[in-house]
Write an enzyme that holds these catalytic residues in place. Structure first.
Site, short mmCIF file in Angstrom:
data_model
loop_
_atom_site.label_atom_id
_atom_site.label_comp_id
_atom_site.label_asym_id
_atom_site.label_seq_id
_atom_site.Cartn_x
_atom_site.Cartn_y
_atom_site.Cartn_z
CG HIS A 32 52.49 65.61 -5.72
ND1 HIS A 32 51.24 65.95 -5.27
CD2 HIS A 32 53.26 65.46 -4.62
CE1 HIS A 32 51.25 66.03 -3.96
NE2 HIS A 32 52.47 65.74 -3.53
NE ARG A 37 28.53 48.90 20.38
CZ ARG A 37 29.66 48.91 19.68
NH1 ARG A 37 29.71 48.43 18.47
NH2 ARG A 37 30.77 49.39 20.22
NE ARG A 47 26.22 46.19 24.66
CZ ARG A 47 27.11 47.14 24.30
NH1 ARG A 47 28.31 47.16 24.83
NH2 ARG A 47 26.80 48.03 23.40
CD GLU A 104 31.54 48.08 28.44
OE1 GLU A 104 31.58 48.82 27.46
OE2 GLU A 104 30.48 47.62 28.91
N GLY A 121 35.50 46.25 26.89
CA GLY A 121 34.85 47.33 26.15
C GLY A 121 35.81 48.50 26.21
CG ASN A 138 34.72 51.81 22.13
OD1 ASN A 138 35.84 51.75 21.63
ND2 ASN A 138 33.65 51.30 21.54
CG ASP A 139 31.69 52.61 27.80
OD1 ASP A 139 31.50 53.83 27.87
OD2 ASP A 139 30.89 51.82 27.29
CB CYS A 181 34.02 43.74 21.58
SG CYS A 181 33.29 44.21 23.15
C1 PEP Z 1 33.02 49.59 24.47
O1 PEP Z 1 32.71 50.36 25.38
O2 PEP Z 1 34.18 49.43 24.09
C2 PEP Z 1 31.99 48.80 23.80
C3 PEP Z 1 32.31 47.90 22.91
O3 PEP Z 1 30.71 49.10 24.09
P1 PEP Z 1 29.95 50.39 23.46
O4 PEP Z 1 30.86 51.01 22.47
O5 PEP Z 1 28.70 49.88 22.88
O6 PEP Z 1 29.74 51.21 24.68
MG MG Z 2 30.76 50.08 26.26
#
Ligand code: PEP
Ligand code: MG
Length: 969
Positions: free
Chosen positions: A505, A626, A684, A829, A851, A853-854, A916
């Site tokens: 395993h 960044r 950025r 974003e 962006g 993430n935001d 990104c």
């Molecule tokens: C995002 O928001 O996707 C981004 C790349 O910027 P950060 O993560 O720096 O806010």
């Molecule tokens: Mg961002």
């Protein structure tokens, strides 16, 4: 009322192909509809012959593969499959308290009778025919090693045993009771969830009484005694639940146990780890038994068509003579390498080799098979694409293409992102001579790679140690691992086991996940209760030979490629170094990936060394630098940033910007441009969520710290500093004064950064003679006015810098003969930016980068910083399938992205669009970005290789013409 309503006139339709050697029948439910109670109804519930398997989309489940092997003429024991769709139905019926299996029982009985006819045997043993026994196994669309249940030898009871014993002049009596004790043990532990050690204790008791060491030394009578004792164990555990002697009841309960194993915590944990959350359920394969425990001409084994650890084209596996299936994987007896089968049973070995060649040719992939030799006759019980580690994945893919077996596209499909990630795992920096003194043992080199960590003796301890110190390695050390250990195994950095062979395993799981594993360490004894491992100088275990004791929390190192166990922390190489040199076929494979993809892959990098590594992995530029990361890179820089943010007046702020920050950033940017050559570098502008920069409340309580910082900010006292911090503190910093808003309120910050970027471009050109390809990106834009405000300021500053340095160098010299502009683009974003993207492009945005993430944070209203606390529960409750911060939410955020791309391209059909956020390195998200028509995905250096592979896979599945690396230019 049963939730299944069957149309009474829908009689089963049979297509009998009596000429076919072996028959697999499966159930195929059609025409599902929702009845008045909104429950599932099967209106046409029919049998189909195995040929209909080929209508099933997923051909990787065990039943479909058995059917396919039969078609190829491979010897497969006959049987039938209950399809995976039944698993979901089973679960909903269980919740409702109804009996799903009972409802299909008529069909199961039919399938049994067909199998009986095929073999001339009888399930239950009535009449003159030989008794028919079944194995009951799972069959998920993707293999989940060891996670789901299996029960063998179904159909035995004492009278069936006697019948088997009576045939053949009593020669099979021992075999019959050996099979029966196995059934009692397996059925008890799997179906009734009894503690297996109770059976083991009884077995040991009889062995001791008879004075034998091995199970194989027990006589038929001894085994009858074991069986009696096992039956008593059932009654001891629950007097009202004896072992069910009725074969039909055994089969029914075993089928239910397989379905139930689908939702056991370990199986759920495995699916979660392996990203298989969307799989609906497991099929159940009921297969007639063949026997590897019929004496010295019988046996059972598992093998791969190529080595799963190196990819070498050689049969690789193990077998046991006179044993049944689970003995090999369970690591109870030490199996023999497959090479010896060629000496012991040359005819069977040749037939195995021929079958493996045939299977590999047919499935065009390395196969992992289970086989049984029943009195000298070979049977294949299962085949599937073999799990392999990263090295083997690349080597098998390249070799198979070169052998003419597969296309380049198929080779690319064969390699997974995780395989590439494994290859960039760190290796030992120290040489063997350097750590030789601490090398306390050598076990089986079960899965290559190096691991350094503290020793943990249980899965729970691994998780606790990781929680306490996430950055420290942990090595799981066990007598042997089992499916129950899966969570801890996944969190650990490597496994060390006392028992188990190359297919144990631990070894299989380690290779699947690319973790190092040393197994079968004969000179080690593990005391899991005491949490200690003892190492001896030889296999004769005695206190005199003890050379080391390793306790919970001690540091050890493993070399899974050599099997070394080293009693200290060995120094490791930086991850990723030398990947092409160490794996010679890697460069060729990645060149195919490059040819196949249409998306460009850039890196998110803030330092020249990060960029260098990303370029080594094939990054075609920087998609996101960044700036604020540069400012957080050291305590001194944080302090400069704080003094800028908290400066008491404009003059002090300008002083810090011009004298400290500007020159510092210029040097950093220049290093990036010099490293990038003429590859794009997207910088950025500062996007500082204030809470990441302001001193914490705890820091402010420290009088000396507060007084020092106050001085740096030209504030008169620590209290003045505290007041300033209090005034600046935000309730929702992620939605506060950050992104474009900073530059609008403090234009000097934008001017400082633009000057630093343009001066860095000029100086990089002067230093290297290469035209830098810099771009400036404005973050967190929502309105056209915001963008226009900053674009104008940046544009004007660019002119001013070039004018100021005109005597040194001309703009055309620096930027190249076409005297292009430095592009100014924006990050998309916020949902609003997605809606008004067309207007933003009209306002002059030269490129756009999502962006994500935001954008995910603001679309869901989930805080990036805190949502993980409830997202785990959301997953558990089935509210979300995957974390939207890892994998793009296609239905919501994805729609916003598509709307934005449409709007932007309606204004400028050629505008380069990238992403990104974290999603730029995630396989499923990359598939979406490809489909949505983006030009570039940008991700951290370590995800670049994987992102390139994902981009190639996406383009193979859904071809688009190449954008030729057209990034935000
Ligand atoms: C995002 O928001 O996707 C981004 C790349 O910027 P950060 O993560 O720096 O806010
Ligand atoms: Mg961002």
């Amino acid at each position: 009322m049963s939730p299944f309503r069957r149309s009474k006139n829908a009689r089963p339709i049979f297509f009998l192909h009596t000429t076919l050697l072996l028959l697999v029948v499966f159930f195929f439910f059609r025409e599902r509809s929702i009845d008045e109670d909104t429950r599932m109804t099967f209106t046409n519930h029919q049998f189909r012959l195995f040929l209909l398997y080929y209508r099933l989309k997923n051909k990787q489940n065990r039943g479909a593969l058995l059917a396919e092997m039969m078609k190829l003429g491979v010897p497969v024991p006959p049987g039938f499959t209950i399809p995976a769709s039944m698993c979901e139905t089973y679960e909903s019926c269980r919740v409702e308290g109804t009996d799903a299996v009972e409802d299909i029982w008529e069909d199961v009985e039919f399938a049994i009778s067909e199998t009986e006819k095929e073999l001339g045997k009888k399930f239950g043993g009535e009449g003159d025919a030989e008794p028919l026994l079944f194995s009951v196994r799972s069959g998920a669309a993707v293999s989940m090693p060891g996670m789901l249940e299996t029960v063998l030898n179904i159909g035995l009871n004492k009278s069936v045993c006697e019948k088997i014993a009576a045939a053949n002049g009593g020669a099979n009596k021992r075999f019959a009771y050996d099979a029966y004790r196995r059934l009692l043990d397996m059925f008890g532990s799997v179906v009734f969830e009894m503690d297996r050690s109770q059976f083991e204790m009884e077995l040991e008791r009889v062995k001791e009484k008879k004075g034998v060491e091995k199970d194989t030394e027990l006589s038929a009578e001894d085994l009858m005694e074991v069986c009696d004792a096992y039956e008593q164990v059932y009654l001891k555990v629950d007097p009202n639940r004896p072992f069910p002697s009725d074969p039909t009841m055994q089969l029914k309960l075993a089928i239910e146990a397989v379905f139930e194993s689908w939702n056991k915590p370990r199986a759920k944990a495995y699916r979660e780890i392996a990203g298989l959350s969307s799989l609906g359920g497991t099929a159940v394969n009921v297969q007639s038994m063949v026997f590897g425990n019929l004496g010295e001409t019988s046996g059972t084994g598992v093998c791969f068509t190529r080595r799963p650890d190196t990819g070498e084209k050689i049969i690789f596996g193990e077998y046991l003579i006179n044993a049944q299936g689970e003995d090999v994987v369970a690591g109870i007896r030490t199996p023999e390498p497959i090479s010896t089968l060629f000496e012991k049973m040359p005819v069977v070995a040749q037939s195995l080799q021929d079958t493996l060649d045939k299977l590999e040719m047919h499935f065009k992939n390395m196969q992992d098979i289970e086989f049984t030799i029943d009195s000298g006759k070979l049977f294949i019980l299962q085949t599937r694409n073999g799990k392999r580690n990263g090295v083997a994945a690349i080597n098998v893919a390249v070799d198979m293409y070169e052998e003419g077996l597969i296309t380049k596209a198929e080779a690319i499909e064969m390699v997974e992102l995780d395989h590439l990630n494994q290859l960039i795992h760190p290796a030992f920096k120290e040489t063997e001579e350097e750590y030789e003194d601490a090398n306390i043992s050598t076990g089986l080199a079960a899965s290559p790679g190096a691991a350094v960590g503290r020793v943990a003796f249980s899965s729970e301890d691994v998780l606790a140690m990781k929680k306490a110190n996430p950055k420290e390695g942990v090595i799981l050390c066990r007598v042997e691992t089992s499916a129950e250990d899966v969570s801890g195994m996944h969190a650990s950095n490597g496994f060390l086991t006392q028992n188990g062979g190359m297919t144990s395993h631990a070894a299989v799981v380690a290779r699947g996940w690319g973790l190092p594993c040393v197994s079968g360490v004969a000179t080690m004894r593990v005391d899991e209760a005491k949490k200690e491992a003892y190492f001896y100088s030889s296999e004769s275990i005695s206190p005199a030979n003890l050379i080391a004791t390793v306790k919970s929390g001690d540091w050890i190192s493993l070399d899974g490629g050599e099997g070394f166990v080293i009693n200290r922390k060995v120094e490791m190489n930086a991850a990723g170094e030398g990947v092409y040199e160490q794996h010679p076929k890697m460069a060729k494979f990645m060149s195919w990936v490059e040819e196949a993809k249409s998306l460009s892959v850039y890196a998110n990098a803030d330092t020249a060394s990060e960029l260098k590594l990303a370029m080594y992995f094939g990054a075609q530029g920087i998609g996101l630098c960044r700036t604020e990361h540069m400012l957080l890179a050291s305590a001194e820089r944080v302090s400069i940033s704080r003094s800028m943010i908290l400066a008491k007046d404009d003059a002090s702020r300008v002083e810090i910007l011009d004298k400290k920050m500007g020159p510092m950033l210029k040097d950093d940017f220049q290093a990036l441009f010099e490293q990038a050559g003429n590859l794009p570098v997207t910088i950025r502008l500062l996007d500082p969520p204030l809470h990441e920069f302001l001193p914490t409340e705890l820091e402010l309580k420290d009088e000396k710290f507060a007084a020092d910082l106050a001085k740096k900010c030209s504030l008169e006292s620590a209290d003045a500093l505290r007041e300033m911090c209090e005034a600046k503190r935000e309730k929702n910093p992620m939605m506060g004064l950050r992104g474009v808003r900073v530059g609008i309120l403090e234009p000097k910050i934008t001017i400082m950064q633009t000057k630093a970027i343009v001066n860095a471009i000029i100086d990089a050109y002067i230093a290297t003679g290469v035209h830098p390809n810099g771009k400036i990106m404005v973050p967190l834009v929502s309105t056209t006015e915001e963008f226009e405000n900053q674009r104008a300021l940046i544009f004007q500053t660019i002119q001013e810098v070039f004018n100021a340095r005109a005597s040194e160098v001309s703009r055309a010299d620096v930027l190249g003969p076409d005297n292009r502009e430095i592009p100014i683009g924006m990050m998309c974003e916020t949902p609003r930016a997605c809606i008004v993207s067309g207007n933003l492009v009209e306002e002059g945005a030269a490129f756009m980068s999502f962006g994500s993430n935001d954008l995910s944070q603001l679309s869901f209203g989930f805080s990036r910083d805190d949502a993980s606390s409830f997202l785990e529960k959301y997953k558990e409750f089935g509210i979300i399938e995957t974390d939207p911060f890892n994998t793009i939410d296609v239905d919501g955020v994805g729609e916003l992205i598509k709307m934005s791309v449409r709007g932007a391209r309606a204004v400028n059909s050629k505008i380069p669009v990238s992403v990104c956020g974290e999603h730029g390195g995630d396989e499923k998200s990359i598939e979406f970005f490809h489909e949505a028509g983006l030009n570039v995905v940008s991700c951290s250096a370590f995800r670049v290789l994987g992102a390139r592979l994902a981009a190639a896979k996406a383009n193979i599945a859904n071809p688009k013409s190449s954008t030729g690396g057209a990034g935000p230019r």
